[in-house]
Design a protein around this motif. Structure first.
Motif, short mmCIF file in Angstrom:
data_model
loop_
_atom_site.label_atom_id
_atom_site.label_comp_id
_atom_site.label_asym_id
_atom_site.label_seq_id
_atom_site.Cartn_x
_atom_site.Cartn_y
_atom_site.Cartn_z
N LYS A 1 62.19 28.00 -8.79
CA LYS A 1 62.49 27.19 -9.97
C LYS A 1 61.28 26.29 -10.18
N TYR A 2 60.97 25.99 -11.43
CA TYR A 2 59.71 25.32 -11.72
C TYR A 2 59.91 23.94 -12.34
N THR B 1 49.21 28.48 -7.54
CA THR B 1 50.03 27.64 -8.42
C THR B 1 51.50 28.04 -8.35
N GLY B 2 51.81 28.99 -7.46
CA GLY B 2 53.21 29.36 -7.28
C GLY B 2 53.77 30.25 -8.37
N LYS B 3 52.89 30.86 -9.17
CA LYS B 3 53.38 31.79 -10.19
C LYS B 3 53.85 33.10 -9.56
N THR C 1 47.05 17.85 -7.16
CA THR C 1 47.48 19.25 -7.12
C THR C 1 48.91 19.31 -6.58
N ALA C 2 49.46 20.51 -6.59
CA ALA C 2 50.79 20.74 -6.01
C ALA C 2 50.61 21.54 -4.73
N LYS D 1 52.94 24.50 -14.87
CA LYS D 1 54.20 24.42 -14.12
C LYS D 1 53.99 24.90 -12.69
N VAL D 2 54.72 24.25 -11.76
CA VAL D 2 54.62 24.60 -10.33
C VAL D 2 56.03 24.69 -9.75
N PRO D 3 56.20 25.34 -8.61
CA PRO D 3 57.53 25.43 -8.00
C PRO D 3 58.13 24.05 -7.74
#
Length: 442
Positions: free
Chosen positions: A7-8, A429-431, A161-162, A18-20
């Motif tokens: 989920k983002y 980036t968790g995509k 950053t994430a 968008k990131v997790p």
């Protein structure tokens, strides 16, 4: 591809997107250390050093062993495995992982060295080498010229950053190691193919301009080592007997402007064509008419380094789309006589015997030079004019096939590199959800 169960959330950072939801927003310097261990040449006590220089990293992705006596300026000492990021010309993304070797290990002072503190070093490497980070740095250049663009060190080592958990970092790094290695191996294979095609092209040209197109024609010794046997009805002659070589004009760099005519420098010669994407320009009223170029002029580099990317011996032919333009110093213009076919000459200067003689004639060490007079003393094999034209037409046809195949392979490499960059971006980036990725099973 693994099923995406993330989920983002909005990161609030334009270049991140968008990131997790489970990833933590952090500032990079909270999980890394910016290391500055300067060492001066006189304090290096070993005979050899392992040096991460900008050129070495750009060419090989790592450093190289050098004699300590060749180190002339202050460097940074590498004591621990680190990520090196160049603050010079961020557009080139000169980045690598450096670790101490069996001798004193140093890097250029143009590098920012970052050690991983509360994150995985390999994940950090992929994060900072991602296209999004390159664009972020490129937007922050504090530059004075196109060739010397720099960013502040703080822009490199301090950014938001994430960050996923350490386990996810390890999985992402493992996945990217595997996938980028596959892509890199394929790129290397294609680059080798391009190298072989270039060798084939030069061999084809050399055979045609020194031996002709008829394999059954009687041959004779030319008496010139670099030419060997030539067809019996050909002559061997120095270039200056059938061609005048004109040097360029020493344009005053203080008068370069944004409004004017382009000046042809060695950097504009691109293996057959002129590239004015970064051309210097000179005011209209100050351009000397004696060095104004015309359509069909053949140009050759008279100075610089030797090799595939070197400017010495590089060449171009002026087209109508290039005009008006003017000839700078260290570039020669071949004014050919009626005994020469322009196309034949263009192929002749690409042949192995011609370039080998250029190499033998040069002066200088760090930068090689050849004068118009020395260029005119190079021996060439010369067929009758009608045969020159036939050879030129034959080579036009055959080299166009090789060039078309080369371009297709080059385009496929571009696509692979874009895919590689996209893969890194989506992973860091968790995509891509890699939590179910099992590195041991791959």
């Amino acid at each position: 591809m693994m099923q995406n169960k993330y989920k983002y959330k909005d990161s609030g950072i334009d270049w991140l997107g968008k990131v997790p939801l489970t990833w933590k927003m952090i500032r990079s310097d909270s999980v890394t250390d910016y290391i500055r261990n300067q060492i001066n040449p006189e304090n290096i006590k070993s005979e050899f050093v392992f040096h991460f220089s900008i050129p070495a990293v750009q060419e090989t992705g790592t450093g190289q062993y050098e004699l300590s006596e060749d180190i002339r300026s202050a460097k940074q000492l590498i004591k621990k495995k680190s990520v090196l990021i160049s603050k010079l010309n961020p557009r080139k993304a000169t980045i690598c992982i450096a670790e101490p070797k069996d001798t004193v290990t140093i890097c250029s002072s143009e590098f920012i060295a970052m050690e991983a503190n509360k994150c995985d070093l390999k994940y950090l490497y992929y994060l900072v080498s991602s296209e999004m980070n390159r664009q972020r740095l490129d937007a922050r250049v504090q530059s004075v010229t196109r060739s010397h663009q720099r960013v502040y060190p703080s822009d490199i080592y301090r950014f938001w950053t994430a960050l996923p958990s350490i386990n996810e970092q390890l999985l992402i790094a493992s996945y990217l190691d595997r996938e980028t290695a596959r892509i890199d191996a394929l790129i290397q294979k294609k680059e080798r193919m391009i190298g072989l095609l270039k060798e084939k092209r030069i061999a084809l040209i050399t055979q045609a301009v020194t031996k002709g197109l008829n394999p059954n024609v009687p041959m004779k010794e030319s008496g010139i080592e670099w030419l060997g046997e030539i067809p019996e009805h050909w002559i061997h002659i120095v270039l200056g007997r059938v061609c005048t070589i004109q040097g360029g004009y020493a344009f005053d760099s203080n008068n370069f402007s944004d409004d004017g005519y382009p000046i042809v420098q060695m950097s504009n010669l691109k293996r057959g064509v002129l590239d004015f994407s970064e051309a210097k320009k000179y005011p209209y009223e100050l351009c000397p008419q004696e060095v104004e170029l015309a359509e069909g002029d053949i140009l050759i580099g008279l100075s610089g380094s030797i090799g595939e990317s070197g400017s010495l011996g590089n060449y171009a032919i002026v087209t109508i789309d290039d005009l008006p333009c003017y000839l700078n110093q260290r570039v020669g213009r071949l004014d050919i006589s009626s005994k020469l076919d322009r196309g034949f000459v263009l192929y002749m200067i690409q042949s192995t015997p011609f370039f080998e003689q250029v190499q033998l004639s040069v002066t200088g060490t760090a930068q090689f030079n050849i004068s118009p007079t020395q260029l005119g003393d190079i021996w060439i094999a010369l067929p009758p004019l009608s045969e020159q034209k036939n050879i030129s037409l034959y080579l036009d046809n055959e080299t166009s096939k090789i060039d078309a195949l080369t371009r297709r392979i080059e385009n496929s490499i571009i696509i692979l590199r874009e895919y590689r960059a996209s893969l890194i971006y989506h992973a860091v980036t968790g995509k891509i959800d890699l939590r179910d990725y099992d590195a041991q099973l791959q």
